[in-house]
Write a protein that holds these residues in place. Sequence first.
Motif, PDB file in Angstrom:
ATOM      1  N   PRO A  14     -59.713 -16.170 -14.558  1.00  0.00           N
ATOM      2  CA  PRO A  14     -59.858 -15.364 -13.340  1.00  0.00           C
ATOM      3  C   PRO A  14     -60.108 -16.180 -12.079  1.00  0.00           C
ATOM      4  CG  PRO A  14     -61.243 -14.504 -15.093  1.00  0.00           C
ATOM      5  CD  PRO A  14     -60.705 -15.813 -15.560  1.00  0.00           C
ATOM      6  N   ARG A  82     -55.843 -17.763 -11.602  1.00  0.00           N
ATOM      7  CA  ARG A  82     -55.930 -17.257 -10.235  1.00  0.00           C
ATOM      8  C   ARG A  82     -56.848 -18.163  -9.436  1.00  0.00           C
ATOM      9  NH1 ARG A  82     -58.363 -11.271  -9.615  1.00  0.00           N
ATOM     10  NH2 ARG A  82     -60.176 -12.342 -10.440  1.00  0.00           N
ATOM     11  N   PHE A 133     -53.360  -8.122  -8.463  1.00  0.00           N
ATOM     12  CA  PHE A 133     -53.696  -9.348  -9.185  1.00  0.00           C
ATOM     13  C   PHE A 133     -54.778 -10.119  -8.430  1.00  0.00           C
ATOM     14  CE2 PHE A 133     -53.330 -13.786 -10.238  1.00  0.00           C
ATOM     15  CZ  PHE A 133     -53.015 -13.827 -11.593  1.00  0.00           C
ATOM     16  N   GLU A 138     -62.527  -9.372 -12.913  1.00  0.00           N
ATOM     17  CA  GLU A 138     -62.063 -10.032 -14.150  1.00  0.00           C
ATOM     18  C   GLU A 138     -61.551  -9.013 -15.165  1.00  0.00           C
ATOM     19  OE1 GLU A 138     -63.732 -13.015 -17.634  1.00  0.00           O
ATOM     20  OE2 GLU A 138     -64.773 -12.946 -15.712  1.00  0.00           O
ATOM     21  N   LEU A 141     -58.324  -7.459 -13.956  1.00  0.00           N
ATOM     22  CA  LEU A 141     -57.226  -8.417 -14.070  1.00  0.00           C
ATOM     23  C   LEU A 141     -56.676  -8.434 -15.492  1.00  0.00           C
ATOM     24  CD1 LEU A 141     -55.470 -10.647 -12.821  1.00  0.00           C
ATOM     25  CD2 LEU A 141     -57.285 -12.274 -13.424  1.00  0.00           C
TER      26      LEU A 141
END
Length: 148
Positions: A14, A82, A133, A138, A141
């Motif tokens: 994440p 990410r 996104f 978390e 996602l």
Amino acid sequence: MKLGDFLSKELIIPELSARTKKAVLAELVAAVHSVQPELDETHVLDVLLEREALGTTGIGDGIAIPHGKIAELESVLVVVGRSAEGVEFDALDFEPCKIFFLVLAPEKVAGVHLRVLAHISRMLKEEDFRQQFLSASEDELKALLFEA
């Protein structure tokens, strides 16, 4: 095709801590190693760096899709990362990348590898998906990726 078929929760990062292209690739590869410890991290990283030397996988719009083929793999693996800050990744639009999808495939499975790359590309073309996104918690996602 569902992205979740090639993904596990351990393969979703994440918030990447890496701040350079090579370090991002190493962090993504470390996640692979956590689920497949028999894979040689150095070899996988070398394969990705060789691919990057041919041309960047930073495709623009804050997205990078590094990919490579690994003989020792049994099936396609996807790792997602990410970066809220973004990382300089030599992207085609010269902007930092915030969305990373690493795709690793066995050397002998070209068809599935290409379908996975195409599926990821289609998802990421959607501005709504990219925004979800980037802004998701978390848990959100993970849900978003397993539904995709």
